[in-house]
Design an enzyme around this catalytic site. Structure first.
Site, PDB file in Angstrom:
ATOM      1  N   HIS A  42       0.842  -1.202   0.000  1.00 17.70           N
ATOM      2  CA  HIS A  42       0.000   0.000   0.000  1.00 17.70           C
ATOM      3  C   HIS A  42       0.876   1.251   0.000  1.00 17.70           C
ATOM      4  O   HIS A  42       0.706   2.141  -0.828  1.00 17.70           O
ATOM      5  CB  HIS A  42      -0.927  -0.004   1.215  1.00 17.70           C
ATOM      6  N   ASP A  93       7.045  20.672 -27.210  1.00 22.62           N
ATOM      7  CA  ASP A  93       7.233  19.386 -26.548  1.00 22.62           C
ATOM      8  C   ASP A  93       8.239  19.623 -25.437  1.00 22.62           C
ATOM      9  O   ASP A  93       8.625  20.760 -25.179  1.00 22.62           O
ATOM     10  CB  ASP A  93       7.717  18.301 -27.523  1.00 22.62           C
ATOM     11  N   TRP A 153       7.352   0.041   3.830  1.00 24.38           N
ATOM     12  CA  TRP A 153       7.814   0.803   2.655  1.00 24.38           C
ATOM     13  C   TRP A 153       9.156   1.453   2.921  1.00 24.38           C
ATOM     14  O   TRP A 153       9.879   1.805   2.005  1.00 24.38           O
ATOM     15  CB  TRP A 153       6.775   1.854   2.243  1.00 24.38           C
ATOM     16  N   SER A 170      13.548   5.881 -13.667  1.00 26.96           N
ATOM     17  CA  SER A 170      12.472   6.585 -14.361  1.00 26.96           C
ATOM     18  C   SER A 170      12.302   7.999 -13.831  1.00 26.96           C
ATOM     19  O   SER A 170      12.234   8.966 -14.598  1.00 26.96           O
ATOM     20  CB  SER A 170      11.177   5.789 -14.189  1.00 26.96           C
ATOM     21  N   SER A 171      12.267   8.138 -12.510  1.00 20.82           N
ATOM     22  CA  SER A 171      12.012   9.467 -11.933  1.00 20.82           C
ATOM     23  C   SER A 171      13.136  10.427 -12.245  1.00 20.82           C
ATOM     24  O   SER A 171      12.894  11.594 -12.569  1.00 20.82           O
ATOM     25  CB  SER A 171      11.872   9.361 -10.410  1.00 20.82           C
ATOM     26  N   HIS A 182      13.047  12.181   3.153  1.00 22.06           N
ATOM     27  CA  HIS A 182      12.362  13.413   3.494  1.00 22.06           C
ATOM     28  C   HIS A 182      12.155  14.345   2.313  1.00 22.06           C
ATOM     29  O   HIS A 182      11.046  14.839   2.132  1.00 22.06           O
ATOM     30  CB  HIS A 182      12.922  14.141   4.710  1.00 22.06           C
ATOM     31  N   GLU A 219      11.636  13.332  -0.479  1.00 21.72           N
ATOM     32  CA  GLU A 219      10.544  12.640  -1.166  1.00 21.72           C
ATOM     33  C   GLU A 219       9.174  13.167  -0.701  1.00 21.72           C
ATOM     34  O   GLU A 219       8.243  13.288  -1.493  1.00 21.72           O
ATOM     35  CB  GLU A 219      10.656  11.134  -0.919  1.00 21.72           C
ATOM     36  N   TYR A 241       8.461  16.139   0.056  1.00 20.72           N
ATOM     37  CA  TYR A 241       8.199  17.380  -0.681  1.00 20.72           C
ATOM     38  C   TYR A 241       8.023  17.112  -2.158  1.00 20.72           C
ATOM     39  O   TYR A 241       7.322  17.851  -2.851  1.00 20.72           O
ATOM     40  CB  TYR A 241       9.290  18.412  -0.383  1.00 20.72           C
ATOM     41  N   SER A 251      -2.173  26.280  -6.586  1.00 25.14           N
ATOM     42  CA  SER A 251      -1.802  27.672  -6.826  1.00 25.14           C
ATOM     43  C   SER A 251      -2.247  28.135  -8.206  1.00 25.14           C
ATOM     44  O   SER A 251      -2.331  29.333  -8.467  1.00 25.14           O
ATOM     45  CB  SER A 251      -0.281  27.861  -6.703  1.00 25.14           C
ATOM     46  N   HIS A 265      14.652  13.766  11.752  1.00 28.66           N
ATOM     47  CA  HIS A 265      13.409  13.733  12.543  1.00 28.66           C
ATOM     48  C   HIS A 265      12.633  12.431  12.334  1.00 28.66           C
ATOM     49  O   HIS A 265      11.710  12.140  13.087  1.00 28.66           O
ATOM     50  CB  HIS A 265      12.538  14.984  12.317  1.00 28.66           C
ATOM     51  N   HIS A 266      13.024  11.658  11.312  1.00 28.72           N
ATOM     52  CA  HIS A 266      12.431  10.319  11.194  1.00 28.72           C
ATOM     53  C   HIS A 266      13.144   9.328  12.104  1.00 28.72           C
ATOM     54  O   HIS A 266      12.751   8.172  12.193  1.00 28.72           O
ATOM     55  CB  HIS A 266      12.524   9.821   9.749  1.00 28.72           C
ATOM     56  N   THR A 313       5.914  26.965   4.613  1.00 33.99           N
ATOM     57  CA  THR A 313       4.648  26.282   4.357  1.00 33.99           C
ATOM     58  C   THR A 313       3.485  27.141   4.826  1.00 33.99           C
ATOM     59  O   THR A 313       2.474  27.274   4.126  1.00 33.99           O
ATOM     60  CB  THR A 313       4.628  24.915   5.070  1.00 33.99           C
ATOM     61  N   LYS A 320       2.694  29.798   2.403  1.00 32.23           N
ATOM     62  CA  LYS A 320       1.884  29.366   1.265  1.00 32.23           C
ATOM     63  C   LYS A 320       0.400  29.316   1.640  1.00 32.23           C
ATOM     64  O   LYS A 320      -0.451  29.788   0.887  1.00 32.23           O
ATOM     65  CB  LYS A 320       2.346  27.987   0.772  1.00 32.23           C
ATOM     66  N   ARG A 351       1.316   1.172  14.860  1.00 30.49           N
ATOM     67  CA  ARG A 351       1.211   0.948  13.414  1.00 30.49           C
ATOM     68  C   ARG A 351       1.592  -0.489  13.092  1.00 30.49           C
ATOM     69  O   ARG A 351       2.276  -1.139  13.852  1.00 30.49           O
ATOM     70  CB  ARG A 351       2.240   1.795  12.670  1.00 30.49           C
TER      71      ARG A 351
END
Lengths: 240, 668
Positions: free
Chosen positions: B82, B111, B146, B182-183, B275, B277, B279, B290, B324-325, B350, B353, B472
């Protein structure tokens, strides 16, 4: 939009050699797409090598601390590797000459310098092959200790970069021998050059950190006196 | 009016016939950014549905205490897949779908910079997705979570027996590796496209904000993914080559041998990627809302420049907060304090925004269309997730919340209440451009409210469960724990959410069949993509537009009506390749009239378009085969000291055929 520019900006300057449209519209930054792509890719590759080098630095002295030989100080042959490092640096010089001669439309010189650069690259790779087999015979493999694992991984992935570079240069040489390389394709050789120089610069860092900076002495007796973080972690490991 | 007459390529040796045809082959070989965008969107949405179904299975399992619908291992597989599916196969590629479709249109390009690289990115994404999904068929879906913490990912033998010898983690490690290729390929392409293919007048600070968020997200991907690439290489070395990068000790049957490996190395490398990731997942969403909020507030974006700086600041700070993780791993008070402070700093840009979106709506003539509802939904729901995020920035609070449902609640408010709301908003907003049909507004509004209610019923109670200590990743919980009530609520909420997607799919199907024609500009929007027909022609712009304003279409339609505060940045000068051309100097000339007439007759040969190519597909197939070879590892082919799986060798050859074929074929 009443006001408009007639420009075939569709594929910009992003073309391969040998297809006949010389009149590409200008790009926003005035830089060729492909050159910009190579710079951006190299930025990414910097992080790639930074992560690998950080891993190596973490494990640099660990085999000595644990007393699990063979130790780097017994294995590394600095004079030998200095020669092969010199060969790789020299290849950056011949690469510059290859780019320069194509810029002056001297195709013959371009071929010579492309061949010389790939040759020097192959010499470097042969040196690495020799070094790897030597170490293996002296008992260092990926599985032996943390030095073996991190040394072979870091220098092996750098060697892979060199090998890709050699393949690329040989492809360019092949194209030029078929008559497919001229002054207007200078960008193709130039970006291969960017890549090649980058791989050389990375080697300077690896050579310094892996070979030149002295290692902790191998322990005379048992090497587990220090309570390093990883030893403490062992107590946390649920797996035994 | 003034027109710049650029030398136009008039004689095209190879007409771009293939880019216009239809049928399966044209889709397999397409290099058109719009088609690739659609491919990305459809594939990613499929994965979104799969990931959603996986979540619903877990919710059925947890609906009642001590339920045994699925086994614990199966449950591990479900939560791992998931998370992996939603992050790498749904949200990222859905964002990528919008990058592909919208960015070239917004910057006035025909293009992307490297159309074939773009196709390659898509096919490699498909390859990575297939590798991960095929694990279900092999009955060995990844089951380690994950985040893939060592030593759960390792092949180990201990006193209790061997562990991790199945292929579960191989599918995961190699699948992610391929998705990373790919990314990064796609992101490099977008960085170059945005920097280098802007139409005349589209200065960086006149770009639509969505292009900014694409640019910064792409830079994040380019700089963050190599860390996980290395982490996965080391993991694969551990699994395939017998190294011990993440294993501190091994058991040889009688003794415990210290190897010196360090499981924390994985956590560092993973979160140095992980981290940013976060964002990577949310910045495209910010870009989409926006775009939408100004259009439906009938006001230009409030504080455009500050919005750009905020995106950049979030991205920059995003590289300095990964610990922080890891607050509970025992790194000590100093790292925890430093990373706590840097994490709290991110709340500032943040917050800027959020306030700027509110400022955009303030005093506007707000039209609550479906895209606007979802966009405002993001502003409200993401804020809740953002606030619980700031709570986690504090190590003592994080220690309490760590590995509980509170964290699950937090990141679902950010990723569902943020990313998914915005992606749905984006689909409603650009659907008319992509298909030429309007979506049903009544169904859209029903969809929004069902989603909104379902979302909050599903995820809000998780805060309570977390604070009550429910952990969890547990497949079950005791009847006496007192968690049954909220779990039942959460599980029923998940079915409401599932139903909301059925409404959405029905709306899409209905609108594709019977939607009203959209016209060029159904929303009376401000950006360039709305100046061309819906769906856009293959070449997007018949003439490359010149842009003099941040909101070019509003400027054209209303003069400076939309432009309070914009006049200062506006300039009549246009810069092409660093040379400034004043409008007065621009030669007043018609484009070649012959070419115009041919265009009117539907003949696009005068517009220089890239050729279709099947080599990107071949190269992607090569990567797929090499990885499958490693996973299934038999039959093998010994060459000297190397003993390689034959399929991997075949894959590498295929990959090289793809790359060389691609390099030597004409691009256009």
């Amino acid at each position: 939009m009443a006001q408009a520019v007639q420009a075939g900006q569709a594929s910009g300057a992003g073309h391969d050699a040998g297809h006949g449209h010389a009149d590409h519209p200008p790009t926003s930054l005035g830089l060729d797409h492909r050159k910009l792509l190579m710079w951006a890719f190299l930025a990414s590759d910097c992080v790639f090598f930074a992560s690998l080098i950080a891993t190596f630095m973490l494990y640099r002295n660990r085999s000595q601390q644990l007393g699990e030989g063979p130790f780097p100080s017994e294995l590394l042959d600095i004079p030998f590797t200095s020669v092969s490092a010199g060969v790789l640096l020299l290849s950056s010089f011949t690469m510059v000459l290859a780019v320069g001669s194509l810029g002056r439309n001297n195709i013959r010189a371009t071929r010579i310098w492309l061949a010389a650069t790939s040759f020097l690259g192959v010499v470097f790779l042969s040196g690495q092959y020799f070094e790897f087999t030597e170490f293996y015979h002296e008992g260092l493999s990926l599985q032996t200790n943390m030095f073996g694992a991190s040394f072979f991984t870091l220098t092996g992935l750098h060697g892979t970069h060199v090998a890709i570079g050699v393949l690329w240069l040989l492809t360019l040489l092949f194209v030029s021998l078929r008559g497919g390389l001229s002054e207007k394709d200078a960008i193709n050789v130039e970006i291969a050059g960017l890549y090649w120089h980058f791989v050389d610069i990375v080697w300077i860092i690896i050579f310094t950190l892996v070979y030149l900076i002295p290692y902790q002495d191998a322990p005379s007796g048992e090497g587990e006196q220090e309570t390093e973080a990883f030893v403490r972690l062992w107590h946390l490991l649920p797996f035994v | 009016m003034a027109t710049i007459a650029q030398p136009q390529p008039q004689t095209i040796a190879r007409p771009a016939v293939t880019t216009r045809s239809t049928g399966l082959w044209s889709w397999l070989t397409t290099v058109d950014h719009k088609r690739i965008g659609i491919l990305y969107g459809v594939t990613a949405f499929l994965y979104l549905l799969i990931g959603g179904l996986e979540a619903m299975v877990m919710r059925v399992q947890l609906a009642a205490p001590e339920n045994d619908l699925i086994s614990q291992n199966r449950y591990n597989e479900f939560f791992t897949m998931h998370g992996t599916t939603m992050i790498f196969l749904a949200i990222m590629p859905l964002s990528s779908a919008f990058f592909n479709y919208v960015v070239p249109l917004q910057i006035g390009a025909r293009d992307v910079a490297f159309p074939r690289l773009n196709a390659f990115s898509y096919w490699v994404f498909v390859a990575g997705g297939l590798i991960l999904s095929l694990s279900w068929l092999a009955n060995a879906a990844p089951n380690q979570g994950w985040y893939g913490y060592a030593p759960l990912t390792e092949r180990l033998s201990g006193a209790a027996g061997t562990y991790g010898i199945e292929r579960n983690v191989d599918f995961w490690a190699l699948g992610l590796q391929v998705l990373g290729v790919s990314s990064v390929a796609a992101s490099l392409n977008f960085v170059i496209t945005i920097l280098n293919m802007r139409a005349p007048g589209v200065t960086l600070m006149r770009m639509p904000i969505f292009c900014w968020s694409t640019l910064i997200t792409s830079i994040l991907i380019v700089l963050a993914f190599p860390a996980i690439t290395v982490a996965l290489i080391l993991l694969s070395m551990d699994r395939f080559a017998g190294t011990h990068f993440y294993i501190p000790s091994i058991w040889d049957g009688t003794n415990l041998i210290l190897t010196g490996g360090d499981p924390l190395l994985w956590q560092h490398l993973f979160w140095v990627f992980g981290h940013p990731e976060v964002y990577i997942l949310i910045l495209p969403a910010f870009g989409i809302v926006s775009e939408i909020i100004p259009v439906f507030s009938r006001k230009p974006l409030f504080g455009y420049a500050v919005m750009v700086y905020a995106i950049a600041a979030i991205a920059f700070l995003g590289f300095g907060v990964w610990v922080h993780h890891m607050f509970v791993t025992g790194l000590g008070p100093t790292p925890n304090a430093v990373f706590s402070a840097s994490t709290m700093l991110i709340a500032i840009p943040t917050g800027v925004k959020i306030f700027n979106w509110v400022g955009t709506m303030w005093g506007g003539q707000i039209k609550f269309t479906t895209p606007m509802l979802f966009a405002v939904g993001l502003v409200s729901q993401f804020t809740i997730g953002g606030i619980s995020g700031v709570m986690h920035a504090s190590p003592p609070i994080d220690t309490h919340h760590n590995d509980t449902y509170f964290v699950i609640a937090h990141f679902h408010y950010v990723l569902f209440g943020g990313s998914i709301f915005a992606l749905l908003a984006g689909i409603y907003y650009w659907f008319p451009k992509i298909t030429g049909k309007l979506m049903d507004e009544r169904l859209g509004k029903i969809h929004f409210w069902v989603t909104f209610v379902g979302f909050n019923v599903t995820f809000f109670p998780m805060h309570f469960l977390g604070l009550e200590g429910m952990p969890r990743r547990y497949a079950s919980y005791a009847a006496g724990s007192g968690w049954g009530f909220w779990n039942l609520i959460v599980s029923s909420g998940s079915f409401v959410l599932g139903a909301s997607f059925l409404i959405f799919l029905y709306n899409v199907a209905k609108s594709l069949q019977h939607g009203k024609p959209a016209g060029n500009d159904p929303w009376d929007a401000a950006t360039l993509e709305w100046s061309i027909p819906s769906p856009p022609p293959v070449y997007n712009f018949r003439e490359i537009p010149i842009v003099r304003h941040r909101d070019p279409l509003w400027e054209e339609k209303y003069g400076h009506a939309g432009g309070e505060g914009h006049q200062a940045e506006e300039s009549l000068d246009i810069s092409i390749a660093g040379k400034t051309i004043s409008v007065g100097e621009v030669p007043d000339e018609d484009p070649t009239e012959q070419a115009e007439r041919r265009l009117d007759a539907g003949d696009t040969h005068d517009i220089h378009m890239p050729n279709a190519s099947f080599y990107p597909l071949v190269a992607g197939l090569g990567l797929f085969l090499s990885m499958m070879g490693l996973i299934f590892s038999y039959p093998r082919l010994p060459i000297g000291a190397l003993d390689l799986p034959m399929l991997t060798l075949a894959g590498l050859v295929t990959f090289l055929v793809g790359i060389y074929g691609w390099s030597f074929e004409p691009a256009s």
